[in-house]
Motif scaffolding. Structure first.
Motif, PDB file in Angstrom:
ATOM      1  N   ALA A   1     -23.947 123.566  62.668  1.00 31.05           N
ATOM      2  CA  ALA A   1     -23.657 122.145  62.885  1.00 31.05           C
ATOM      3  C   ALA A   1     -22.803 121.597  61.738  1.00 31.05           C
ATOM      4  O   ALA A   1     -21.843 120.852  61.957  1.00 31.05           O
TER       5      ALA A   1
ATOM      6  N   HIS B   1     -35.822 119.957  61.194  1.00 32.19           N
ATOM      7  CA  HIS B   1     -34.476 119.865  60.638  1.00 32.19           C
ATOM      8  C   HIS B   1     -34.147 118.464  60.133  1.00 32.19           C
ATOM      9  O   HIS B   1     -34.788 117.493  60.529  1.00 32.19           O
ATOM     10  N   PRO B   2     -33.082 118.366  59.311  1.00 29.06           N
ATOM     11  CA  PRO B   2     -32.582 117.035  58.968  1.00 29.06           C
ATOM     12  C   PRO B   2     -32.143 116.308  60.242  1.00 29.06           C
ATOM     13  O   PRO B   2     -31.817 116.935  61.249  1.00 29.06           O
ATOM     14  N   HIS B   3     -32.126 115.002  60.184  1.00 28.63           N
ATOM     15  CA  HIS B   3     -31.606 114.189  61.269  1.00 28.63           C
ATOM     16  C   HIS B   3     -30.078 114.380  61.328  1.00 28.63           C
ATOM     17  O   HIS B   3     -29.454 114.556  60.287  1.00 28.63           O
ATOM     18  N   PRO B   4     -29.469 114.338  62.524  1.00 31.11           N
ATOM     19  CA  PRO B   4     -28.009 114.476  62.589  1.00 31.11           C
ATOM     20  C   PRO B   4     -27.262 113.508  61.666  1.00 31.11           C
ATOM     21  O   PRO B   4     -26.249 113.877  61.072  1.00 31.11           O
ATOM     22  N   ASP B   5     -27.772 112.281  61.537  1.00 36.16           N
ATOM     23  CA  ASP B   5     -27.128 111.320  60.629  1.00 36.16           C
ATOM     24  C   ASP B   5     -27.093 111.857  59.194  1.00 36.16           C
ATOM     25  O   ASP B   5     -26.147 111.612  58.449  1.00 36.16           O
TER      26      ASP B   5
ATOM     27  N   VAL C   1     -24.411 114.455  58.973  1.00 33.48           N
ATOM     28  CA  VAL C   1     -23.091 113.805  58.936  1.00 33.48           C
ATOM     29  C   VAL C   1     -22.796 113.311  57.511  1.00 33.48           C
ATOM     30  O   VAL C   1     -21.714 113.566  56.970  1.00 33.48           O
ATOM     31  N   GLU C   2     -23.765 112.646  56.902  1.00 33.09           N
ATOM     32  CA  GLU C   2     -23.542 112.135  55.544  1.00 33.09           C
ATOM     33  C   GLU C   2     -23.428 113.266  54.528  1.00 33.09           C
ATOM     34  O   GLU C   2     -22.685 113.167  53.555  1.00 33.09           O
ATOM     35  N   PHE C   3     -24.143 114.360  54.770  1.00 26.64           N
ATOM     36  CA  PHE C   3     -24.017 115.522  53.882  1.00 26.64           C
ATOM     37  C   PHE C   3     -22.608 116.098  53.982  1.00 26.64           C
ATOM     38  O   PHE C   3     -21.953 116.361  52.963  1.00 26.64           O
ATOM     39  N   ALA C   4     -22.120 116.287  55.218  1.00 21.36           N
ATOM     40  CA  ALA C   4     -20.774 116.841  55.418  1.00 21.36           C
ATOM     41  C   ALA C   4     -19.722 115.966  54.756  1.00 21.36           C
ATOM     42  O   ALA C   4     -18.744 116.462  54.187  1.00 21.36           O
TER      43      ALA C   4
ATOM     44  N   ARG D   1     -28.819 127.359  62.339  1.00 17.90           N
ATOM     45  CA  ARG D   1     -28.425 126.351  63.312  1.00 17.90           C
ATOM     46  C   ARG D   1     -27.779 125.149  62.614  1.00 17.90           C
ATOM     47  O   ARG D   1     -26.745 124.642  63.057  1.00 17.90           O
TER      48      ARG D   1
ATOM     49  N   LEU E   1     -19.068 119.860  61.694  1.00 21.84           N
ATOM     50  CA  LEU E   1     -18.808 118.553  61.093  1.00 21.84           C
ATOM     51  C   LEU E   1     -17.694 118.651  60.051  1.00 21.84           C
ATOM     52  O   LEU E   1     -16.862 117.755  59.931  1.00 21.84           O
TER      53      LEU E   1
END
Lengths: 192, 214
Positions: free
Chosen positions: B40, B5-9, B12-15, B36, B44
């Protein structure tokens, strides 16, 4: 909290009234509440520095999109404020990219698809997340809250926030992660 | 639901809409396959909406609503784009970059088992492209400079760090070397987002650099 807040329900009712019968008073109530927030959102990304008229233009574009897309709003999938935020975000991305005059970019709606989530995350569940976020946000230490507000609202990457605040990138990232943990988002439970 | 998956960071930047355009395309494609990460993202976005509502409101002109209603009365709504009748082969963000058929793209074939094509370069210097590996084909060991993201679209491949299938979002940093091999039973199509040309550690160094000459 299993009920949605009265305000949240009211916005969803208004969106449905606009969708069903082009209800102008309902639309005006939405405008009065959300237009000044959309303008603040435009200002926070510095849109006005590219032209004084741009924040008001963003307000008009977003509210027009809300009027036209209201029929596609589904309260079983999203809280009204979340849906409106995503429209404002996408329109702001398009406006900022047009200013950069880069020819290659796709329209934001192709990338940030408003209809992408077919799961029924739902008004109730989203409102629960929002209640949780609202109550926990005020508990965050000032340094975390400040970084979260910048990363989430101001169209700045973690790196740009780090540069602006003269902090190491790792510090900005860890403040955001700590805040997400406190807000109890499942993102933080993701095993990475 | 995928494994990588992408990293949570990055989510966050995508959102927030602040990630680099090339990365936003890769994340968007991954979301298409991964419930999933969609959940997330939904959280966000809910969080963003709370912050959005907590902003200090910036007053708009008293005439703003009336002029909007004038505009609504004057401007007919644009006709909605017709819904595609058939199941699309690719997620929307990628389909928007593609011609009718993949054969119309300008493919370069640096080696027997691999062809590559470039779809766009974003304004931050990221190159978005496709890699098409022949079933069972292996790409020689090479090192990455800068970040590289791959999202598997069809088929699968593996390298010494794992094996990857449809929708997986693979992040490689400048220090990794790897020699990916496509699964034996079918070709593997990968969306790739690269920062800088790939530098081979072997004698084929120049071969994998078709983007340099593009």
């Amino acid at each position: 909290m299993t009920e949605t807040s009265p305000a949240a329900q009211q916005w969803a009712d208004h969106l449905e009234a606009v969708a069903r019968r082009q209800d102008i008073p309902a639309f005006e109530a939405l405008f009065n509440h959300f237009a000044p927030l959309i303008k603040a959102f435009a200002l926070s990304s510095g849109l006005h520095r590219n032209g004084d008229h741009l924040p008001d233009e963003l307000v008009q574009e977003v509210m027009l999109a809300i009027w036209r897309k209201a029929a596609s709003y589904d309260r079983h999938k999203a809280a009204a404020s979340t849906w409106i935020f995503t429209i404002a975000r996408n329109q702001r991305i398009d406006m900022l990219r047009r200013l950069r005059k880069h020819q290659n970019d796709l329209p934001a709606d192709d990338i940030w698809e408003l209809e992408a989530n077919t799961e029924l995350f739902g008004e109730v569940r989203q409102s629960r997340v929002q209640e949780q976020v609202r109550s926990q946000l005020s508990e965050l230490p000032v340094d975390q809250r400040q970084v979260v507000a910048k990363v989430f609202m101001e169209d700045k990457s973690h790196q740009e926030v780090a540069d602006e605040m003269a902090l190491p990138l790792g510090t900005v990232k860890s403040r955001v992660r700590l805040a997400m943990k406190k807000l109890k988002l499942s993102l933080e439970g993701l095993d990475l | 639901m995928t494994q990588w998956h992408p990293h949570p960071d990055q989510l966050v930047e995508f959102a927030a809409g602040s990630c680099r355009p090339g990365i936003s395309i890769a994340v968007s494609v991954h979301l298409h396959y991964c419930s999933r990460c969609r959940q997330a993202l939904s959280e966000l976005e809910s969080t963003s909406a709370v912050l959005f509502e907590q902003q200090a409101p910036a007053p708009v002109a008293d005439t703003a609503f009336a002029s909007l209603m004038d505009r609504i009365a004057r401007e007919p709504a644009p006709a909605a784009a017709p819904e595609p009748q058939t199941e699309q082969r690719f997620p929307r963000a990628l389909a928007a970059l593609l011609p009718e058929s993949l054969d119309e793209l300008d493919w370069k074939q640096p080696m027997k088992n691999l062809r590559v094509t470039r779809l766009m370069k974003d304004d931050s210097g990221l190159i978005v492209g496709l890699h098409h590996m022949k079933a069972g084909g292996r790409v020689p060991n090479h090192q990455h400079r800068g970040e590289e993201i791959s999202v598997v679209l069809e088929g699968g491949f593996s390298d010494r760090l794992g094996s990857y299938g449809e929708g997986d979002f693979i992040r490689r940093s400048g220090r990794d070397t790897h020699s990916p091999q496509a699964d034996a039973h079918e070709d593997c199509l990968i969306l790739s987002v690269v920062e800088a040309p790939v530098k081979l550690t072997g004698p084929l160094g120049w071969i994998l650099n078709p983007f340099l000459k593009a």
